[in-house]
Motif scaffolding. Structure first.
Motif, short mmCIF file in Angstrom:
data_model
loop_
_atom_site.label_atom_id
_atom_site.label_comp_id
_atom_site.label_asym_id
_atom_site.label_seq_id
_atom_site.Cartn_x
_atom_site.Cartn_y
_atom_site.Cartn_z
N LEU A 1 131.46 -1.58 26.39
CA LEU A 1 130.22 -1.93 27.17
C LEU A 1 130.07 -3.53 27.60
N VAL A 2 129.62 -3.90 28.58
CA VAL A 2 129.67 -5.31 28.99
C VAL A 2 128.35 -5.20 29.94
N LEU B 1 131.81 -8.08 36.80
CA LEU B 1 131.54 -6.55 36.77
C LEU B 1 130.10 -6.14 37.10
N LYS B 2 129.86 -5.19 37.80
CA LYS B 2 128.85 -4.57 38.36
C LYS B 2 128.45 -3.22 37.88
N PRO B 3 127.26 -2.95 37.73
CA PRO B 3 126.88 -1.56 37.31
C PRO B 3 127.72 -0.55 37.94
N THR C 1 139.50 5.62 29.59
CA THR C 1 138.80 4.87 28.92
C THR C 1 137.41 4.80 29.56
N GLN C 2 136.13 4.60 28.83
CA GLN C 2 135.02 4.41 29.36
C GLN C 2 134.75 3.13 29.47
N VAL C 3 134.07 2.60 30.41
CA VAL C 3 133.83 1.15 30.95
C VAL C 3 132.18 1.37 31.41
N THR C 4 131.35 0.59 30.91
CA THR C 4 130.03 0.93 31.02
C THR C 4 129.41 -0.60 31.28
N VAL C 5 128.93 -1.00 32.36
CA VAL C 5 128.16 -2.17 32.68
C VAL C 5 126.88 -1.85 32.83
N SER C 6 126.19 -2.41 31.80
CA SER C 6 124.64 -2.51 31.74
C SER C 6 124.17 -3.55 30.94
N SER C 7 122.77 -3.88 31.21
CA SER C 7 122.15 -4.86 30.49
C SER C 7 121.26 -4.25 29.49
#
Length: 115
Positions: free
Chosen positions: A11-12, A85-87, A109-115
């Motif tokens: 998560l980033v 990175l963007k959502p 592998t999961q990449v999640t871009v979220s605030s």
């Protein structure tokens, strides 16, 4: 047979960075192509970037200028440095190994871009 093991997802926040790694093991011949694809629910898996064993790279338009693919042939490992990175980059990222008509995939592998 080639086995691919990915690591580095997570998560980033938007604007952040992540680095994915994919180590290949087994009987590996050159030339070959390694790369990254990604998939979101309900959509087809799409190309992110590829790199051939000699070093030539190819990127999807959506990631050009933000992502960098590289490889270490001595370690049979491919990397994907993801910056800015963007959502919409949120997805499961899959490592891919291809030699002529033979294709192998990693487990994702999961990449999640979220605030």
């Amino acid at each position: 047979q080639v086995q691919l093991v990915e690591s580095g997802g997570g998560l980033v926040q938007p604007g952040g960075s992540l680095r994915l790694s994919c180590a290949a093991s087994g009987i590996i011949f050159s030339p070959n192509v390694m790369g990254w694809y990604r998939q979101t629910p309900g959509k087809q898996r799409e190309l992110v970037a590829t790199i051939i064993s000699a070093g030539t790279t190819n990127y999807a338009d959506s990631v050009k200028g933000r992502f960098t693919i590289s490889r270490d042939n001595a370690k049979n490992t491919v990397y994907l440095q993801m910056n800015s990175l963007k959502p919409e980059d949120t997805a499961v990222y899959y490592c891919n190994f291809r030699r002529y008509s033979t294709v192998y995939w990693g487990q994702g592998t999961q990449v999640t871009v979220s605030s």
